[in-house]
Design an enzyme around this catalytic site. Sequence first.
Site, PDB file in Angstrom:
ATOM      1  N   GLY A  46      40.350  49.537  38.197  1.00  0.00           N
ATOM      2  CA  GLY A  46      41.454  49.565  39.151  1.00  0.00           C
ATOM      3  C   GLY A  46      40.970  49.127  40.523  1.00  0.00           C
ATOM      4  CD  GLN A  51      38.983  50.433  46.011  1.00  0.00           C
ATOM      5  OE1 GLN A  51      39.885  50.250  45.210  1.00  0.00           O
ATOM      6  NE2 GLN A  51      37.749  50.740  45.644  1.00  0.00           N
ATOM      7  CB  CYS A  93      34.889  54.894  43.870  1.00  0.00           C
ATOM      8  SG  CYS A  93      35.978  54.074  45.055  1.00  0.00           S
ATOM      9  CG  LEU A  94      35.027  48.884  41.880  1.00  0.00           C
ATOM     10  CD1 LEU A  94      36.073  47.779  41.769  1.00  0.00           C
ATOM     11  CD2 LEU A  94      33.754  48.490  41.141  1.00  0.00           C
ATOM     12  CG  HIS A 135      40.244  56.509  41.767  1.00  0.00           C
ATOM     13  ND1 HIS A 135      38.993  57.087  41.716  1.00  0.00           N
ATOM     14  CD2 HIS A 135      40.074  55.346  42.456  1.00  0.00           C
ATOM     15  CE1 HIS A 135      38.120  56.319  42.354  1.00  0.00           C
ATOM     16  NE2 HIS A 135      38.751  55.244  42.815  1.00  0.00           N
ATOM     17  CD  GLU A 136      42.553  52.406  41.878  1.00  0.00           C
ATOM     18  OE1 GLU A 136      42.275  52.200  43.076  1.00  0.00           O
ATOM     19  OE2 GLU A 136      41.699  52.363  40.975  1.00  0.00           O
ATOM     20  CG  HIS A 139      41.061  53.943  46.981  1.00  0.00           C
ATOM     21  ND1 HIS A 139      39.916  54.095  47.751  1.00  0.00           N
ATOM     22  CD2 HIS A 139      40.628  53.809  45.706  1.00  0.00           C
ATOM     23  CE1 HIS A 139      38.851  54.054  46.963  1.00  0.00           C
ATOM     24  NE2 HIS A 139      39.249  53.885  45.704  1.00  0.00           N
TER      25      HIS A 139
END
Length: 163
Positions: A46, A51, A93-94, A135-136, A139
């Site tokens: 995702g 981000q 997480c990226l 999670h997204e 963000h």
Amino acid sequence: MSILKILKYPDPRLRTVAENVIKFDKSLLNLSEDMLETMYAENGIGLAATQIDIHLRLVVIDISEERDDPMVFVNPVVTVIDNKSLVPCEEGCLSIPGASVEVTRPDKIRLNWLDIDGEHHEASPEGLLAVCIQHEIDHLEGKLLVDYLSPLKRARLKDKATK
Ligand code: GNR
Ligand code: NI
């Protein structure tokens, strides 16, 4: 199409609260395609616009093994159906490379969103999709995995990230 640069913790821009998308034009389509390309290039499941330093409520997800099921969520909203049904998951997480944080989230949720053309949709995702969309959305609200850690563990992770 282009691969975009992903902001890394503790970059303060990751704390920006995103705004709703109001224009459904070619540039929104281009942006979602660049986000998908970036997510695939980084082997993520995702990616939230936050981000890549774009502060709009736009998320892309692909939880398929084959990496052939791109999904785009505009202005996603989650409501918890059953707040007693909580499931823990080890999340990555990226924006926080190398970290793995156990987060316990609701598993019975309703998701409302718009597609790339501005059409409304509703679904009740469970399992990994429910985890990933929450999670997204974190963000989009400026929230990160480190916020689920104890102060001590968070301080250690920040030291590692800024070493
Ligand atoms: O690639 C990712 N994997 C992942 C694993 C468990 C729970 C959530 C995620 S999302 C993450 C990509 C990312 O950082 N999205 O914001
Ligand atoms: Ni993330």
